[in-house]
Design a protein around this motif. Structure first.
Motif, PDB file in Angstrom:
ATOM      1  N   SER A 102       0.562  32.104   6.202  1.00  0.00           N
ATOM      2  CA  SER A 102       1.609  31.719   5.090  1.00  0.00           C
ATOM      3  C   SER A 102       2.417  32.846   4.871  1.00  0.00           C
ATOM      4  CB  SER A 102       0.855  31.176   3.903  1.00  0.00           C
ATOM      5  OG  SER A 102       0.233  29.928   4.102  1.00  0.00           O
ATOM      6  N   ASP A 106       6.503  32.930   5.135  1.00  0.00           N
ATOM      7  CA  ASP A 106       7.265  33.282   3.896  1.00  0.00           C
ATOM      8  C   ASP A 106       8.334  34.462   4.208  1.00  0.00           C
ATOM      9  OD1 ASP A 106       6.131  30.859   2.491  1.00  0.00           O
ATOM     10  OD2 ASP A 106       4.911  31.942   1.483  1.00  0.00           O
ATOM     11  N   SER A 109      11.199  33.369   6.375  1.00  0.00           N
ATOM     12  CA  SER A 109      12.080  32.726   5.841  1.00  0.00           C
ATOM     13  C   SER A 109      12.935  33.696   4.691  1.00  0.00           C
ATOM     14  CB  SER A 109      11.436  31.549   4.564  1.00  0.00           C
ATOM     15  OG  SER A 109      10.754  30.637   5.575  1.00  0.00           O
ATOM     16  N   GLN A 110      12.406  34.454   4.152  1.00  0.00           N
ATOM     17  CA  GLN A 110      13.025  35.320   3.332  1.00  0.00           C
ATOM     18  C   GLN A 110      14.193  36.344   4.328  1.00  0.00           C
ATOM     19  OE1 GLN A 110      12.914  34.829  -0.030  1.00  0.00           O
ATOM     20  NE2 GLN A 110      14.612  36.294  -0.131  1.00  0.00           N
TER      21      GLN A 110
END
Length: 411
Positions: A102, A106, A109-110
């Motif tokens: 996860s 994340d 994505s950032q």
């Protein structure tokens, strides 16, 4: 046949346009190629179960227009958080691995938001040699239906920044909600594929197997796959719209649904991910909303099984994945119910759109009116809520507003 406004396509976008135009004093007709309304919003009543074959989740639920419509209609909404990031009993995926995966997703994505790759290729934001890169590819396959090398980083980031973590469901089905909102006062022609759209002195002419339909204006809401492959012939001069559609291909996402013969043996509202390091892994929703089913979700690499090998192979692959996690005895508990095959579904051709690298602007191009007589809607034309039923609805309202404005100007 002559009307004021023709709406081509009876999915969420077409229904959104029809609702906005109803009661406006215009003669409106919605023309749908299939024998049913809803498009990629389809609730199938099978074995006494309401199964959403296409869209199933009220994404960004608190700001989703369909949430408001469901509430106004008294439709039950299941507001519990999704279990997507919780592995049932930590089977095949330890808590430490879940946290690490996860965090990696994340962080990727950032990076798309903060440090976008210069070539706009979403794969460029992967950590070189990252332990969870295949996990990221798998999850993006579920979300976008495409390969990271084929997806625009800017486009993906735009959706990510606009969306929320509120994802709800409806026991009665999302597709059922969509089709129930087709408005009175709008004529409907099902099983009527539009083959060609041409401009006339008074507006547009639509060629169908049942004859020509003439209108002052038309709203075209069909999928980008339908536009790109030329199944609907557009007017001369509209090449830019077809080219824009080609830069917004539909992803490849499918479902394999099993009925549980002894549902009490399975914890409701739980979730399993197959091998997190395998890009062909499937996502399993176990007893969603308490139903006696398991919904296997197939994204990109795994979804190709259905197109390439057919539903029997997909059932087998989905069952194999469950048996590895839950044990061989689970096979005795599963009865195959149905699979989707959106890629080969006539008049649709895939799941939902993503933009190719460097082509995010194609959404705005596709959304532009053509000669103020042909207007475009559909999830692919929405700047941030593409791939959703609420984005499709909003695009239909936008196109209907444009039509009314154009008609007001010309009288």
């Amino acid at each position: 046949m002559e009307i004021d406004i023709a709406i081509i396509g009876g999915g969420a976008a077409g229904i959104g346009a029809a609702r906005h135009l109803a009661g406006q004093g215009r003669k409106v007709m919605l023309i749908e190629a299939a024998a049913r309304l809803g498009g990629r919003g389809w609730t199938l009543d099978l074995a006494g179960l309401k199964l959403d074959m296409g869209c199933a989740w009220l994404h960004s639920a608190s700001r989703n227009v369909w949430t408001r419509l469901a509430e106004a209609a008294g439709v039950e909404i299941y507001r519990r958080p999704s279990a997507w990031r919780r592995q049932y009993r930590d089977l095949g995926f330890t808590p430490a691995e879940q946290d690490a995966a996860s965090e990696a997703f994340d962080a990727w994505s950032q990076r798309l938001i903060d440090n976008r790759p210069a070539d706009d290729v979403a794969a460029g934001a992967l950590e070189p040699g990252g332990a969870w890169n295949d996990y990221i590819r798998t999850i993006v396959g579920f979300i976008s239906g495409g390969r990271l090398e084929d997806i625009s980083a800017a486009d993906y980031a735009a959706y990510e920044e606009a969306s929320t973590d509120e994802n709800w469901r409806m026991p009665g089905g999302y597709g059922a909600l969509i089709t129930s909102h087709f408005p009175a006062g709008v004529d409907l022609k099902l099983s009527t594929p539009v083959q060609e759209i041409s401009l006339t002195a008074a507006g547009v002419a639509l060629t169908t197997p049942g004859g020509a339909i003439r209108a002052r204006a038309a709203i075209l809401t069909c999928s980008t796959a339908m536009l790109a492959d030329g199944r609907i012939k557009l007017p001369a001069g509209a090449a830019a719209w077809r080219e824009a559609a080609a830069q917004l291909p539909l992803g490849h996402d499918e479902k394999v649904i099993f009925e549980l013969l002894e549902p009490a043996a399975f914890e409701p509202r739980s979730h399993l991910l197959g091998d997190p390091r395998d890009v062909k892994a499937m996502s399993y929703g176990i007893r969603p909303m308490g139903l006696p089913t398991i919904e296997a979700y197939l994204g990109n690499d795994s979804a190709e099984i259905i197109t390439r090998e057919g539903p029997v192979a997909a059932y087998a692959a989905a069952m194999d994945g469950l048996a590895k996690l839950l044990g061989a005895d689970v096979r005795k508990q599963l009865r195959p119910l149905i699979t989707t095959d959106w890629t080969r579904t006539t008049h649709i051709g895939g799941s939902y759109s993503y933009a190719r690298p460097g082509q995010r602007s194609a959404r705005a191009t596709l959304a532009r009116p053509f000669e103020n007589r042909l207007f475009f809607a559909g999830e692919a034309t929405h700047a941030t809520d593409f791939s959703t039923a609420h984005g499709a609805y909003e695009s239909g309202v936008r196109a209907a507003t444009e039509v009314l404005g154009a008609m007001t100007r010309v009288g």
